[in-house]
Design a protein around this motif. Structure first.
Motif, PDB file in Angstrom:
ATOM      1  N   ASP A 148       1.049  -1.095   0.247  1.00  0.00           N
ATOM      2  CA  ASP A 148      -0.010   0.023   0.015  1.00  0.00           C
ATOM      3  C   ASP A 148       1.007   1.293   0.108  1.00  0.00           C
ATOM      4  O   ASP A 148       1.715   1.423   0.900  1.00  0.00           O
ATOM      5  CB  ASP A 148      -0.838  -0.046   1.268  1.00  0.00           C
ATOM      6  N   PRO A 149       0.583   2.171  -0.923  1.00  0.00           N
ATOM      7  CA  PRO A 149       1.758   3.336  -1.075  1.00  0.00           C
ATOM      8  C   PRO A 149       1.606   4.331   0.122  1.00  0.00           C
ATOM      9  O   PRO A 149       2.373   4.942   0.337  1.00  0.00           O
ATOM     10  CB  PRO A 149       1.276   3.929  -2.400  1.00  0.00           C
ATOM     11  N   SER A 150       0.386   4.176   0.824  1.00  0.00           N
ATOM     12  CA  SER A 150       0.247   5.014   2.027  1.00  0.00           C
ATOM     13  C   SER A 150       1.276   4.791   2.931  1.00  0.00           C
ATOM     14  O   SER A 150       1.310   5.581   4.033  1.00  0.00           O
ATOM     15  CB  SER A 150      -1.044   5.010   2.591  1.00  0.00           C
ATOM     16  N   TYR A 151       1.918   3.526   3.070  1.00  0.00           N
ATOM     17  CA  TYR A 151       2.861   3.304   4.227  1.00  0.00           C
ATOM     18  C   TYR A 151       4.336   3.647   3.514  1.00  0.00           C
ATOM     19  O   TYR A 151       5.255   3.137   4.195  1.00  0.00           O
ATOM     20  CB  TYR A 151       2.633   1.847   4.535  1.00  0.00           C
ATOM     21  N   ARG A 152       4.397   4.277   2.584  1.00  0.00           N
ATOM     22  CA  ARG A 152       5.875   4.442   1.938  1.00  0.00           C
ATOM     23  C   ARG A 152       6.818   5.332   3.167  1.00  0.00           C
ATOM     24  O   ARG A 152       6.262   6.282   3.533  1.00  0.00           O
ATOM     25  CB  ARG A 152       5.602   5.559   0.654  1.00  0.00           C
ATOM     26  N   GLY A 153       7.573   4.566   3.278  1.00  0.00           N
ATOM     27  CA  GLY A 153       8.833   5.275   3.882  1.00  0.00           C
ATOM     28  C   GLY A 153       8.544   4.856   5.601  1.00  0.00           C
ATOM     29  O   GLY A 153       9.451   5.605   6.301  1.00  0.00           O
ATOM     30  N   GLN A 154       7.708   3.897   5.874  1.00  0.00           N
ATOM     31  CA  GLN A 154       7.383   3.681   7.385  1.00  0.00           C
ATOM     32  C   GLN A 154       7.778   2.447   7.770  1.00  0.00           C
ATOM     33  O   GLN A 154       7.973   1.462   7.122  1.00  0.00           O
ATOM     34  CB  GLN A 154       5.825   3.879   7.593  1.00  0.00           C
ATOM     35  N   ILE A 155       7.989   2.301   9.199  1.00  0.00           N
ATOM     36  CA  ILE A 155       8.148   1.107   9.713  1.00  0.00           C
ATOM     37  C   ILE A 155       7.012   0.564  10.242  1.00  0.00           C
ATOM     38  O   ILE A 155       6.400   1.336  10.987  1.00  0.00           O
ATOM     39  CB  ILE A 155       9.340   1.069  10.681  1.00  0.00           C
ATOM     40  N   LEU A 156       6.505  -0.455   9.762  1.00  0.00           N
ATOM     41  CA  LEU A 156       4.983  -0.858  10.073  1.00  0.00           C
ATOM     42  C   LEU A 156       5.000  -2.024  11.149  1.00  0.00           C
ATOM     43  O   LEU A 156       5.525  -3.081  11.119  1.00  0.00           O
ATOM     44  CB  LEU A 156       4.300  -1.445   8.832  1.00  0.00           C
ATOM     45  N   VAL A 157       4.237  -1.895  12.313  1.00  0.00           N
ATOM     46  CA  VAL A 157       4.177  -2.720  13.339  1.00  0.00           C
ATOM     47  C   VAL A 157       2.795  -3.409  13.269  1.00  0.00           C
ATOM     48  O   VAL A 157       1.667  -2.656  12.861  1.00  0.00           O
ATOM     49  CB  VAL A 157       3.918  -2.117  14.768  1.00  0.00           C
ATOM     50  N   PHE A 158       2.472  -4.527  12.944  1.00  0.00           N
ATOM     51  CA  PHE A 158       1.511  -5.436  12.911  1.00  0.00           C
ATOM     52  C   PHE A 158       0.797  -5.660  14.252  1.00  0.00           C
ATOM     53  O   PHE A 158       1.772  -6.154  15.059  1.00  0.00           O
ATOM     54  CB  PHE A 158       1.635  -6.756  12.054  1.00  0.00           C
ATOM     55  N   THR A 159      -0.326  -5.631  14.497  1.00  0.00           N
ATOM     56  CA  THR A 159      -1.036  -5.680  15.947  1.00  0.00           C
ATOM     57  C   THR A 159      -1.407  -7.214  16.040  1.00  0.00           C
ATOM     58  O   THR A 159      -1.423  -7.745  17.038  1.00  0.00           O
ATOM     59  CB  THR A 159      -1.807  -4.806  16.420  1.00  0.00           C
ATOM     60  N   GLN A 160      -1.538  -7.713  14.955  1.00  0.00           N
ATOM     61  CA  GLN A 160      -2.113  -9.090  14.873  1.00  0.00           C
ATOM     62  C   GLN A 160      -1.148  -9.927  15.223  1.00  0.00           C
ATOM     63  O   GLN A 160       0.165  -9.995  14.902  1.00  0.00           O
ATOM     64  CB  GLN A 160      -2.397  -9.252  13.192  1.00  0.00           C
ATOM     65  N   PRO A 161      -1.259 -10.858  16.046  1.00  0.00           N
ATOM     66  CA  PRO A 161      -0.187 -11.795  16.697  1.00  0.00           C
ATOM     67  C   PRO A 161       0.771 -12.591  15.973  1.00  0.00           C
ATOM     68  O   PRO A 161       1.901 -12.775  16.222  1.00  0.00           O
ATOM     69  CB  PRO A 161      -0.788 -12.331  17.826  1.00  0.00           C
ATOM     70  N   LEU A 162       0.109 -13.065  14.846  1.00  0.00           N
ATOM     71  CA  LEU A 162       0.586 -14.202  14.103  1.00  0.00           C
ATOM     72  C   LEU A 162       0.883 -13.478  12.672  1.00  0.00           C
ATOM     73  O   LEU A 162      -0.280 -13.364  11.782  1.00  0.00           O
ATOM     74  CB  LEU A 162       0.257 -15.597  13.941  1.00  0.00           C
ATOM     75  N   ILE A 163       2.050 -13.417  12.086  1.00  0.00           N
ATOM     76  CA  ILE A 163       2.042 -12.869  10.528  1.00  0.00           C
ATOM     77  C   ILE A 163       2.934 -13.870   9.815  1.00  0.00           C
ATOM     78  O   ILE A 163       4.010 -14.399  10.388  1.00  0.00           O
ATOM     79  CB  ILE A 163       2.942 -11.611  10.758  1.00  0.00           C
ATOM     80  N   GLY A 164       2.667 -14.278   8.476  1.00  0.00           N
ATOM     81  CA  GLY A 164       3.390 -15.110   7.684  1.00  0.00           C
ATOM     82  C   GLY A 164       2.632 -16.421   7.488  1.00  0.00           C
ATOM     83  O   GLY A 164       3.342 -17.235   6.346  1.00  0.00           O
TER      84      GLY A 164
END
Length: 142
Positions: free
Chosen positions: A43-59
């Protein structure tokens, strides 16, 4: 490999590296989405950001084929043609993805696109800081 997120406020969150093995910096923000991490990362709105996912399991469902397009030649599974984030922070990353449309793991995709990640972080505590103090600058260091 041990890696840390250092916030401008002085808070430090450490965990294990996944994805690209390197350092980065950017504005640290969070996302509360339950599914769709591949759409979020593109999503281009996250350009340049370090993103923290609150969902406990990713991938856990991997990443689909980037070359699949719809009838208008637009990516079928992504918001754009590139990852826009500078880094990813998760509570738990799973290396063992399992989904019928997965072509590769999230970690492999991030490695290919030079996006560092940290797993094993208390994302609840990190999100509370970001909610109380607002999005802030941070850096991922080894």
């Amino acid at each position: 490999m041990q890696t840390s997120l250092i916030l401008k406020s002085g808070h430090v969150f450490s965990g294990e590296s996944f994805g690209y093995k390197g350092e980065t910096d950017g504005e640290v923000v969070f996302n509360t989405g339950v599914t769709g991490y591949e759409e979020t990362l593109t999503d281009p709105s996250y350009r340049g950001q370090i993103l923290v996912f609150t969902q406990p399991l990713i991938g856990n469902y991997g990443v689909p084929d980037e070359d699949i397009k719809d009838e208008y030649n637009i990516s079928k599974f992504f918001e754009s043609e590139a990852l826009h984030v500078r880094g990813v922070i998760v509570s738990e990353y799973t290396k063992n993805h399992s989904h019928w449309k997965a072509k590769k793991s999230l970690g492999k995709w991030m490695e290919e696109n030079k996006i560092p990640g940290i797993t094993g972080v208390d994302t609840r505590a990190l999100t509370q800081i970001l909610r109380e103090e607002g999005a802030m600058l941070g850096k991922i260091v080894e």
